[in-house]
Design an enzyme around this catalytic site. Sequence first.
Site, PDB file in Angstrom:
ATOM      1  N   HIS A  74      -4.524  29.465  29.505  1.00 37.97           N
ATOM      2  CA  HIS A  74      -4.001  29.042  30.815  1.00 37.97           C
ATOM      3  C   HIS A  74      -4.985  28.113  31.521  1.00 37.97           C
ATOM      4  O   HIS A  74      -4.603  27.046  32.011  1.00 37.97           O
ATOM      5  CB  HIS A  74      -3.717  30.276  31.683  1.00 37.97           C
ATOM      6  CG  HIS A  74      -3.336  29.934  33.097  1.00 37.97           C
ATOM      7  ND1 HIS A  74      -2.154  29.298  33.420  1.00 37.97           N
ATOM      8  CD2 HIS A  74      -4.000  30.117  34.270  1.00 37.97           C
ATOM      9  CE1 HIS A  74      -2.099  29.111  34.737  1.00 37.97           C
ATOM     10  NE2 HIS A  74      -3.204  29.595  35.278  1.00 37.97           N
ATOM     11  N   GLN A  99      -0.512  24.147  46.436  1.00 41.26           N
ATOM     12  CA  GLN A  99      -1.783  24.471  45.767  1.00 41.26           C
ATOM     13  C   GLN A  99      -2.602  23.211  45.475  1.00 41.26           C
ATOM     14  O   GLN A  99      -3.797  23.159  45.740  1.00 41.26           O
ATOM     15  CB  GLN A  99      -1.473  25.209  44.459  1.00 41.26           C
ATOM     16  CG  GLN A  99      -2.706  25.669  43.676  1.00 41.26           C
ATOM     17  CD  GLN A  99      -2.325  26.428  42.389  1.00 41.26           C
ATOM     18  OE1 GLN A  99      -1.158  26.685  42.144  1.00 41.26           O
ATOM     19  NE2 GLN A  99      -3.312  26.770  41.600  1.00 41.26           N
TER      20      GLN A  99
END
Length: 421
Positions: free
Chosen positions: A139, A246
Amino acid sequence: MMQANHPSLKSWVEVPKGSDFPIQNLPFGIFKTKYLSPVAGVAIGQHVLDLVYLHENAYLDGLGLPAGVFNQKYLNDFFALGRKTITAVRNRVSELLRHDNDEMTAAAREIALVPMAEVQMLMPVRVSNYTDFYSSEEHATNVGSMFRDPKNALLPNWKHLPVGYHGRASSIVVSGTDLHRPKGQIKPADAELPVYCPSRKVDFELEVAFITCTETKLGSSITTQQAEEHIAGLVLFNDWSARDIQQWEYVPLGPFLSKNFGSTLSPWVVTLDALEPFRVKGPEQLPHVLPYLSYEGARNFDIQLEVLLQAGKAEPTTVSRSNFKYMYWNMCQQLAHHTVNGCNIQVGDVYASGTISGPSPGSYGSMLELTWNGQKPLSMPDGTARQFIEDGDTVLIKGFAEKEGVRIGFGECKGRILPAL
Ligand code: CA
């Protein structure tokens, strides 16, 4: 092997094939019914076993349980009794539910077992603190490649410490709770100035979280060797994220409003005891870690994970299959790192793993990765396509460990995104 984990155990309660909750699991949760206020229970097959009834009728005598410990809205006071007591209660419940045990009378069985169809599951703990790690190498590499540079996807600290940040405890909700699309500041690529609007990039994050069962003193630390004594069990966790918010806000202090509009957890706390047979070795860690992060034994767990996406009322479709075993940093290292500076922990803290992506595209744990930031939309069974989560979409996370015919499941972690308010 712990007796309660033995694959040959059977219960007098009917457990359908493929159930997440055979007698070898016995996870703890908080439930209510039309007639019962919130109380603690244990899942078995398609039923919930009422722990208050068992406690008040002397079935749990001798375990040192304070009066009323299960007659509460949260499991915090029970968990605070510690790993040994949690183990003892699970062992005793296992004994009572065994097919060859007749301690519970027919009347007791009838009253203590509540069909799952009649219960509403609630938050298992009052969340004291919430920390989110970033411990999947795949990730972190995918996100680093997309947002920075594929050649230097991992930042220099990543293989030396389990990166994490402090999240928000107040907005953690139990599976089944709808959330509204968050609004906030985003800065579109072609714009000079930020705008305020509903997020256009709402995403899920496939995670597993552990819940702690001790209070430690400020100034003290937990070693990797001690860490599991502080962990009551695990839940599935969806750390909803707004990627556009974000990307604009996260430098220099990390995510803030892009994450704290809601995180969803599954209601059943699966104990580390039940997961004991599913320990596996984690990935080799090179460069070698500092001594306070070194550990012994197999500290990863082989838990199969699946994410399903449902558009409105259409059939849910699987968009990802991953596994908790891929984690580069394990829970013992996370807790040791978290407390190495003297930070104290509390009962009911939630520590999430970070998005769990596997090595192949089908195992990525977020839409950001699955669609490569929207460049490769996923096609849905109803003919529509998804770059990110649309209004009315439901995200469903499932997880289970399976071996020798025993399936230790987590139930569901489900949440729907409603239009912005
Ligand atoms: Ca996360």
